[in-house]
Write a protein that holds these residues in place. Sequence first.
Motif, PDB file in Angstrom:
ATOM      1  N   ASN A  68       0.869  -1.170   0.000  1.00 23.88           N
ATOM      2  CA  ASN A  68       0.000   0.000   0.000  1.00 23.88           C
ATOM      3  C   ASN A  68       0.912   1.228   0.000  1.00 23.88           C
ATOM      4  O   ASN A  68       1.601   1.481   0.975  1.00 23.88           O
ATOM      5  N   VAL A  69       0.914   1.960  -1.110  1.00 26.17           N
ATOM      6  CA  VAL A  69       1.827   3.091  -1.303  1.00 26.17           C
ATOM      7  C   VAL A  69       1.046   4.399  -1.303  1.00 26.17           C
ATOM      8  O   VAL A  69       0.021   4.508  -1.974  1.00 26.17           O
ATOM      9  N   ALA A  70       1.550   5.370  -0.547  1.00 26.39           N
ATOM     10  CA  ALA A  70       0.970   6.720  -0.550  1.00 26.39           C
ATOM     11  C   ALA A  70       2.140   7.704  -0.576  1.00 26.39           C
ATOM     12  O   ALA A  70       2.700   8.057   0.462  1.00 26.39           O
ATOM     13  N   ILE A  71       2.532   8.085  -1.775  1.00 31.03           N
ATOM     14  CA  ILE A  71       3.595   9.067  -1.955  1.00 31.03           C
ATOM     15  C   ILE A  71       3.093  10.100  -2.953  1.00 31.03           C
ATOM     16  O   ILE A  71       2.195   9.802  -3.745  1.00 31.03           O
ATOM     17  N   PRO A  72       3.623  11.318  -2.915  1.00 30.20           N
ATOM     18  CA  PRO A  72       3.152  12.331  -3.854  1.00 30.20           C
ATOM     19  C   PRO A  72       3.209  11.820  -5.295  1.00 30.20           C
ATOM     20  O   PRO A  72       4.227  11.316  -5.757  1.00 30.20           O
ATOM     21  N   GLY A  73       2.077  11.885  -5.959  1.00 35.98           N
ATOM     22  CA  GLY A  73       1.984  11.438  -7.345  1.00 35.98           C
ATOM     23  C   GLY A  73       1.580   9.989  -7.505  1.00 35.98           C
ATOM     24  O   GLY A  73       1.377   9.518  -8.619  1.00 35.98           O
ATOM     25  N   SER A  74       1.442   9.259  -6.406  1.00 37.10           N
ATOM     26  CA  SER A  74       1.120   7.836  -6.494  1.00 37.10           C
ATOM     27  C   SER A  74       0.464   7.354  -5.205  1.00 37.10           C
ATOM     28  O   SER A  74       1.045   7.473  -4.123  1.00 37.10           O
TER      29      SER A  74
END
Length: 109
Positions: free
Chosen positions: A29-35
Motif C-alpha cells: 500500500n503506497v501513498a507518496i506524492p503522485g502515487s
Amino acid sequence: EEQVKKDVVKKGKSGRAADMQSYFNGFVNVAIPGSKGLYTAVRSQSQLQDFFDKHPVRRFSMKESGFTGKKYFLIGSFLSGDNSWNVYILMVPKNKSYCIQQMEIERTD
C-alpha cells in the motif's frame, strides 16, 4: 529488528528503490506524492524510484521505530533539496525477517 532498522536507513540513504527490493513482497500500500494505491512489489519499487528521481535524497534519518501487535513500524525523515519529508513504513513478519506492507511519504514544509 535493529538490523532491519539499520538496513532500511542505509538503503533509504542511497535513494535507489532497487536497494529496498528485498523488503518488497506481494502487494504494498503506497501513498507518496503522485502515487497512491495498492501495487505489486515491482510497481511499488517503480513508483518509489520515480519519486526519488524527482526528489534526490540528501540526508535520511530514523526518528522512531517499534511494534504495533506483530507489525513493525519505522518513522523516518529525509531532506531533498530544500524540502523535508516524513517517511512512514509498516512491515509484517516474513521468513525470519520483515516485508513492507505500507509506505507513506509526505512533505513536512
